[in-house]
Design an enzyme around this catalytic site. Structure first.
Site, short mmCIF file in Angstrom:
data_model
loop_
_atom_site.label_atom_id
_atom_site.label_comp_id
_atom_site.label_asym_id
_atom_site.label_seq_id
_atom_site.Cartn_x
_atom_site.Cartn_y
_atom_site.Cartn_z
N HIS A 1 -8.16 -4.96 -0.12
CA HIS A 1 -6.97 -4.25 0.32
C HIS A 1 -6.62 -4.67 1.75
CE1 HIS A 1 -4.15 -0.92 -0.35
NE2 HIS A 1 -4.24 -0.71 0.95
N ASP B 1 -10.20 -4.22 -4.81
CA ASP B 1 -9.41 -3.17 -4.17
C ASP B 1 -9.45 -1.95 -5.07
OD1 ASP B 1 -7.44 -1.53 -3.08
OD2 ASP B 1 -5.86 -3.03 -3.14
N SER C 1 0.84 -1.19 0.00
CA SER C 1 0.00 0.00 0.00
C SER C 1 0.88 1.25 0.00
CB SER C 1 -0.96 -0.04 1.19
OG SER C 1 -1.98 0.91 1.07
#
Length: 320
Positions: free
Chosen positions: A292, A262, A166
């Site tokens: 995610h 996601d 991320s």
């Protein structure tokens, strides 16, 4: 886009059951909790959801000094104490606002054991106290420290890779560009669902930015705390949007793992395409029906352990 699209229908059964349980628990979204509580909540959530932590022989707490004078807490995991291990600098996720060494420890232990490498994670500075690019500055400081001091800690900095998830994937991608520009050779840049741009509303953002764990409101909160103001058609500093870097040529090979459900899934695909267009070798792994941050949900989602193993395999191949 079909207005009737239901993102929940795209989830695999295990992910859907987990999200149902989270909803029934009634937890407030992170962006409604305030920064201090959001950090505690995220850490507690990862602790409750991650899989068992793999024992490794070596766990060293470290402090990396910075040119600005602030210490950068770090932790090193390795499968043994023998010198000459290749090293991975791992960068945790959390929107540059939440997360830390403790929230990536489970993955880092698995990478160290399965790839037979040393893994170093850092507590880079977070927003709002230290908005982006403070996290990037700390990342580059850690890279240079490994090059200068790694051998004194039994590491082989000539076999160095970057990895992250991320926001940590963003740092990985951008740091790979800056390492190339400084003549620092990386063996691999490995990342889960990186955020590589904030100016384009992608198809996956349209499909999955409502009703799941990472949503449009949370991403906007992260941007606000980092003093970033993304406007469609108006790119940010390319260091926050490495998709828009001046050139991707000459970068280290990449491995990219993507969650299907996601909002950032298309970010990863766009970045992979840009790298391949520039002649950079890229491997992309998709995890169907996942969301995610699924890599931190190994207690409930078998895909997390598979993703850990896949990244470890890529790192081992690159660093042997």
């Amino acid at each position: 886009m079909n207005d009737a699209f239901d993102p929940l229908q795209a989830l695999n059964p295990a992910t859907r059951a987990l999200l149902d349980n989270i909803r029934r628990a009634g937890f407030a979204p992170l962006q409604q909790q305030g920064v201090a509580l959001a950090r505690l909540s995220y850490r507690a959530g990862v602790g409750a959801s991650e899989g068992p932590r793999t024992p490794v022989e070596r766990v060293d707490p470290l402090i990396i000094p910075s040119p600005e004078g602030h210490p950068i807490p770090a932790r090193l995991w390795a499968p043994h104490h023998h010198p000459g291990l290749p090293v991975v600098l791992y960068l945790h996720g959390g929107g540059f606002v939440v997360g830390g060494i403790d929230t990536c420890e489970g993955l880092c232990r698995n990478l160290a054991a399965q790839a037979e490498v040393a893994v170093l994670a850092i507590d880079y500075r977070l927003a709002p106290e230290h908005p982006f690019p403070a996290a990037l500055d700390d990342t580059l400081c850690a890279v240079r420290w490994l090059l200068e001091e790694g051998r004194t800690h039994g590491l082989d900095p000539d076999r160095l890779a970057l990895a992250g998830d991320s926001a940590g994937g963003t740092l990985t991608a951008t740091a790979a560009h800056l390492c190339r520009d400084e003549g620092i050779a990386l063996r691999l840049q490995a990342m889960f669902y990186p955020s590589v741009q904030r100016s384009l509303i992608t198809g996956s953002h349209q499909r999955f930015a409502r009703g799941l764990l990472l949503d449009a409101d949370l991403m906007a909160w992260f941007d606000q705390l980092n003093q970033l103001h993304a406007t469609p058609g108006q790119p940010l500093d390319w260091r926050r949007e490495p998709l828009n870097a001046p050139t991707h040529r000459g970068l280290a090979p990449a491995w990219i793992g993507l969650a299907e459900c996601d909002p950032l899934a298309d970010d990863g695909r766009l970045y992979a395409d840009a790298l391949m267009d520039a002649g950079v070798p890229v491997q992309v792994q998709h995890y169907p029906g996942t969301v995610h941050d699924f890599i931190n949900m190994g207690r409930f989602l078998p895909q997390a352990a598979q993703a850990h193993a896949d990244m470890a395999r890529a790192l081992k191949a690159a660093l042997d």
